[in-house]
Design an enzyme around this catalytic site. Structure first.
Site: not given
Length: 233
Positions: A43, A185
């Site tokens: 993400d 991430h």
């Protein structure tokens, strides 16, 4: 009689060849439950100097991942998005401004999704992309109108909290099961080292890495619009 024996032997050889061929291809069949599979997802990118290094690591290990990107960052990182697509990774939507969709009106939710998809489509020509809402927040308003599946996660590495790569690797590998979706991430400080270790260790114990779409297709699970999915099992 001799011709009969020759014909019988030929038929047996043909049958054996077919059985050997089938055994070689068994793991390639969609929905095969004996193969351990997992999806690695990232993400909050793309970001130059972070996402491109992550892509280098994935390429070295021949692993395809899924990147949920922030629409506002796509234009200035168009080459990274193109590279993701060219190297076989899946790209999904993580809203345009990284906002909590559950706090927005329906019109505002639609605008966030639409602007993100338009930004990605302008770079790689793809649309109808899956959505991962920031913070995993979904409400009934979103579920009722959403024209695509919601992809959440079943294993959160918490790589954005300042944990060491060693902690990320050990706790993730311990938590992962067949069909899981791992949240990471690509912009976190420990992300590359942590992801590399997770990949190496899970491969060592027999896992295959797939994109999100591949993961659900592999298990013959049809994704439905407005539905939220944490894992493929």
């Amino acid at each position: 009689m001799k011709e009969f024996h020759v014909l019988t032997a030929a038929m047996l050889l043909l049958l054996m060849a077919l059985l050997v061929s089938a055994s070689k291809n068994v793991f390639a069949l969609p929905g095969n439950q004996s193969e351990k599979v997992v999806a690695l997802t990232f993400d909050d990118g793309p970001k130059e100097g972070k996402t491109d290094i992550m892509l280098n690591m994935l390429k070295e290990r021949n692993v395809k991942a899924t990147f949920f990107v922030i629409g506002a960052q796509v234009g200035e990182n168009a080459e990274i998005i193109k590279r993701m697509d060219a190297e076989g990774h899946q790209i999904g939507i993580h809203t345009y401004r990284h906002v909590d969709l559950s706090c927005l009106s329906e019109a505002e939710q639609k605008a966030e999704v639409k602007k993100s998809e338009e930004a990605i489509e302008a770079v790689i020509g793809e649309k109808n992309l899956v959505l991962r809402p920031p913070f995993g927040e979904v409400n009934k308003i979103l579920e009722d109108w959403l024209d695509r599946p919601v992809i959440l996660w079943s294993v959160d590495t918490l790589d954005w909290t300042g944990r060491s790569a060693e902690e990320i690797i050990l706790e993730t590998v311990e938590a992962v099961g067949d069909g899981d979706i791992i949240l990471m991430h690509d912009i976190s400080d420990e992300g590359v080292e942590g992801a590399a270790g997770i990949i190496d260790e899970l491969k060592r114990i027999g896992y295959t890495f797939l994109t999100v779409d591949q993961l659900f297709a592999h298990r013959n699970i049809e994704l439905e619009n407005g539905e939220a999915y944490h894992r493929a099992r």
